[in-house]
Enzyme design. Structure first.
Site, short mmCIF file in Angstrom:
data_model
loop_
_atom_site.label_atom_id
_atom_site.label_comp_id
_atom_site.label_asym_id
_atom_site.label_seq_id
_atom_site.Cartn_x
_atom_site.Cartn_y
_atom_site.Cartn_z
N ASP A 28 -65.14 1.88 50.76
CA ASP A 28 -65.05 2.94 49.76
C ASP A 28 -65.18 4.31 50.44
O ASP A 28 -66.22 4.58 51.08
CB ASP A 28 -66.17 2.75 48.74
CG ASP A 28 -65.91 3.48 47.42
OD1 ASP A 28 -64.93 4.24 47.35
OD2 ASP A 28 -66.68 3.27 46.47
N ASP A 29 -64.15 5.12 50.34
CA ASP A 29 -64.18 6.48 50.89
C ASP A 29 -64.30 6.51 52.41
O ASP A 29 -64.83 7.47 52.97
CB ASP A 29 -65.34 7.30 50.31
CG ASP A 29 -65.12 7.74 48.88
OD1 ASP A 29 -64.14 7.29 48.27
OD2 ASP A 29 -65.94 8.51 48.36
N CYS A 64 -60.30 7.25 43.60
CA CYS A 64 -60.74 5.85 43.64
C CYS A 64 -59.86 4.92 42.81
O CYS A 64 -59.23 4.00 43.34
CB CYS A 64 -62.19 5.75 43.18
SG CYS A 64 -63.38 6.29 44.43
N ASP A 297 -60.12 2.35 50.28
CA ASP A 297 -59.33 2.88 49.16
C ASP A 297 -58.76 4.26 49.46
O ASP A 297 -57.68 4.60 49.04
CB ASP A 297 -60.13 2.87 47.85
CG ASP A 297 -61.44 3.64 47.92
OD1 ASP A 297 -61.78 4.18 48.98
OD2 ASP A 297 -62.14 3.69 46.88
#
Length: 310
Positions: A28-29, A64, A297
């Protein structure tokens, strides 16, 4: 996304007995441009050095849910319908649940795969207004979906439609490690006559940037990369949003540096997970017939053009 579409096309054409296993780790990120692969020493050794790195792979929409919708369906934002991180923006809820039917999971399941999803899914997943924890996305035989956005402690997951609450005990609750354990448990009970598909959604390196205790002091001397755009003055040629800020204060820059360090620290637990899974697949004699895919993502910024974090 082309890699997933390609794999799907290949695997569905093969005889069921020859289908390869597929393991995907979705962080994530996690950026590449600002060196967030650097702390993943074991992942680079086990995957990158022995596989293929797609250096010209780009996220089509760096938000996201739109990005995750593309990951899950292979569709760009104008076709997936996911345009922000709200239910109206198809980040969960009835409209997104209809779109899930077009994703790769039900297709792989129909082709004979035994499927597992464990970790963060969509930012609004599991919330009451999005269908609650009893709503299990189509295509997953085993489901451990995080309710809401990324957390490391004090969260709820949906276990095949049943809410399971977690606290702040590292040994029991640290979310990256929990995802790791659930993946290993899935391997314990899987039907060995079927190929497996595992998608593991790690919370790292998203806020709240909480490292495991054994990694809390790593990288103490590092600072965020001082690339040419770092805290640079913004001219009239930049996007209007970028022009809203300005040079960051010393205290803000110190916060950016601490977030940079903590992002790397959280990724060390992901590195442990990759190593654990690779070792387990090798022990079971199925690693050579497994595609192991590591991706995120979207990326992140840390002080570029006076923008602090996002």
């Amino acid at each position: 996304m082309n890699i997933f579409i390609l794999l799907l096309g290949i695997t569905l054409a093969w005889a069921k007995s020859d289908l390869p296993n597929i393991v995907m780790v979705l962080t994530d990120d996690q950026d590449v441009f600002l060196d967030a692969m650097t702390p993943l020493v074991k992942t680079k050794k086990l995957l990158a050095e022995q596989g293929t790195t797609f250096s010209n792979a780009f996220v089509n929409t760096p938000i996201c849910c739109p990005s995750r919708a593309t990951f899950l369906t292979g569709q760009y934002m104008h076709n997936s319908g996911a345009f922000n991180n709200s239910i109206v923006g198809l980040c969960g809820g009835p409209a997104w649940q209809e779109k899930e039917k077009e994703g790769f999971a039900p297709k792989m399941q129909a082709a004979g795969y035994q499927t597992l999803y464990a970790g963060k899914y969509m930012n609004m997943y599991g919330l009451p207004e999005a269908g609650g924890t009893e709503q299990v996305p189509v295509g997953w035989d085993s489901w451990y979906g995080l309710v809401g956005n990324s957390k490391f402690y004090n969260y709820t997951i949906s276990v095949d439609g049943v809410a399971e609450k977690h606290g702040d005990n590292y040994e029991e609750d640290y979310f990256t490690d929990l995802v790791h354990r659930r993946a290993l448990e899935f391997l314990d009970v899987r039907d060995e006559s079927k190929p497996l598909l595992m998608v593991l959604g790690a919370p790292a390196s998203h806020a709240p940037f909480t490292p495991a205790p054994q990694y809390a002091n790593e990288f103490a001397d590092l600072t965020a990369p001082r690339i040419p755009s770092y805290n640079a003055e913004v001219g009239d040629t930049k996007h209007w949003f970028t022009r809203q800020g300005g040079p960051l204060s010393d205290s803000a820059l110190a916060e950016v540096d601490e977030i940079f360090r903590n992002r790397w620290r959280t990724l060390l637990s992901v590195d442990d997970m990759v190593e654990g899974l690779v070792n387990r697949l090798e022990e079971e004699g199925i690693l050579d017939n497994t595609y192991f895919i590591y991706t995120s993502d979207h990326g992140y910024h840390l002080g570029e053009f006076g923008m602090p974090i996002d």
